[in-house]
Enzyme design. Structure first.
Site, short mmCIF file in Angstrom:
data_model
loop_
_atom_site.label_atom_id
_atom_site.label_comp_id
_atom_site.label_asym_id
_atom_site.label_seq_id
_atom_site.Cartn_x
_atom_site.Cartn_y
_atom_site.Cartn_z
N ARG A 261 0.86 -1.19 0.00
CA ARG A 261 0.00 0.00 0.00
C ARG A 261 0.89 1.23 0.00
NH1 ARG A 261 -1.28 2.66 4.54
NH2 ARG A 261 -1.29 0.87 5.95
N HIS A 265 -3.68 4.22 4.76
CA HIS A 265 -4.72 3.21 4.93
C HIS A 265 -6.06 3.76 4.46
CE1 HIS A 265 -7.04 -0.07 6.59
NE2 HIS A 265 -7.75 0.79 7.30
N TYR A 274 4.30 5.64 11.09
CA TYR A 274 4.63 4.26 11.46
C TYR A 274 5.47 3.50 10.44
CZ TYR A 274 0.37 3.49 8.63
OH TYR A 274 -0.58 3.50 7.64
#
Length: 371
Positions: A261, A265, A274
């Protein structure tokens, strides 16, 4: 389907290398002519443009949310183009590329993320169920549907198959594992398609599983295979074989599409909190669109006029997406109750009335403040 032991490196089925070189695989032969390869490239580019426009529209306040597929186009287009008209797909909420393959207009997806509809298409007409927000529940729905197909006798070469889409995070959900078990013991004609994009929201894969995801299938008694999810040709070949296997009455298959990805998200997420930028840069070099374009150029299967034509079509699609989104109505606050049940329901009526009173209280407070 091929597998490896736990002591081996995971096998990755690949037909097109990141450098655009065509290779063969003994278990997944694929013949794709120039027209088909160009068509797949067009799909990848146009779907990415729809996605890019939707992200921009959300940033401009036109959509409430958007789950981007950036980087996962090949996994979705490859698997989506492997489906036949009679097959049924059960998506999560990021399968915009599969929706494209099943004939769902982009504005139908936009309407849902704007809150205008709960899903504006007919699943039976398109062979594509409504988006599922509850993580993993669609795997159970797909298994139940596949068991129905099985009991209807819709098997054989002209039969039907079912595919369930979910991400790596969903493999930690009970629903998904229950679906694996039900499908296995009933030999259901279903393909479980996991888009392993490396991050379940903000959790990396090593916090989800001690073993490669595709190997989990063996514990339930059916085959699993890991495919290069950035390789549209390999994804097409592997998914086509798994669907054929299901139609022939050989039961389920778990496909792990190993991809990434490249975006957030959802538009409510900040991936820089992160994950490292170096990781993203590494995966950009494996970009599925660039890979297929390099192959087309090396093989002389497409010229600059073709690529320019696709880019022009993408511009027209982008303009259409923006216009159609801005033409959608603003949903009324009470419309959320309208399509919960097909028939009148006293509980919903009561909740609607309570919410209407709640909204009215703000108007009353404003009126009193102006006195």
């Amino acid at each position: 389907m091929s597998d490896t032991t736990a002591h081996d490196e995971p096998e990755l089925v690949q037909l097109l290398t990141p450098d655009g070189e065509l290779v063969t695989h003994p278990d997944y032969p694929l013949e794709v002519d120039a027209d088909q390869a160009r068509s797949l490239y067009r799909d990848l580019v146009l779907v990415r443009r729809v996605d890019t426009e939707a992200v921009a529209l959300q940033r401009q306040g036109e959509l409430g949310l958007w789950a981007s597929l950036l980087g996962q186009e090949a996994a979705q287009i490859g698997s989506g183009r492997a489906l036949r008209d009679g097959d049924m797909a059960f998506p999560s909420y990021r399968e915009h590329g599969v929706a494209w393959c099943r004939g769902i207009a982009p504005k139908e997806l936009l309407g849902m993320f704007r809150g205008v509809t709960n899903g504006g298409w007919d699943p039976a007409e398109h062979g594509f169920q409504l988006y599922t927000i509850v993580i993993g529940s669609q795997a159970l729905h797909a298994t139940g549907y596949a068991m129905g197909v099985q009991r209807d006798g819709a098997v054989g070469d002209d039969g039907e198959a079912v595919i369930a889409y979910f991400g790596d995070g969903a493999t930690s959900q009970g629903d998904t594992n229950e679906a694996f078990n039900f499908a296995a013991v009933n030999n259901a004609p279903v393909v479980f398609f996991c888009q392993n994009n490396q991050w379940a929201i903000s959790e990396p894969l090593d916090r989800q599983s001690r073993v490669p995801i595709y190997r989990r299938a063996s514990g339930f008694g059916f085959p699993g295979v890991r495919v290069d999810g950035n390789d549209v040709l390999a994804t097409l070949a592997v998914t086509r074989a798994a669907l054929h296997n299901a139609r022939e009455g050989n039961g389920p298959t778990l496909i792990e599409a190993f991809t990434y990805r490249m975006g957030a998200h959802t538009t409510n997420d900040d991936p820089t909190r992160y994950r490292a930028s170096a990781e993203l840069e590494e995966w950009k070099r494996k970009d599925p669109i660039l890979r297929l374009r390099t192959y087309l150029e090396k093989q002389g299967l497409a010229d600059e006029a073709f690529f320019a034509g696709v880019d022009e079509e993408a511009d027209r699609i982008g303009e259409q997406v923006r216009a159609e989104c801005r033409a959608l109505p603003d949903p009324g606050p009470l419309e959320i109750f309208d399509e919960v049940y097909a028939e009148p329901n006293v509980h919903i009526d009561r909740q609607r009335a309570d919410f209407a009173d709640y909204l009215a209280s703000f108007e009353d407070a404003g009126a009193e403040g102006g006195r």
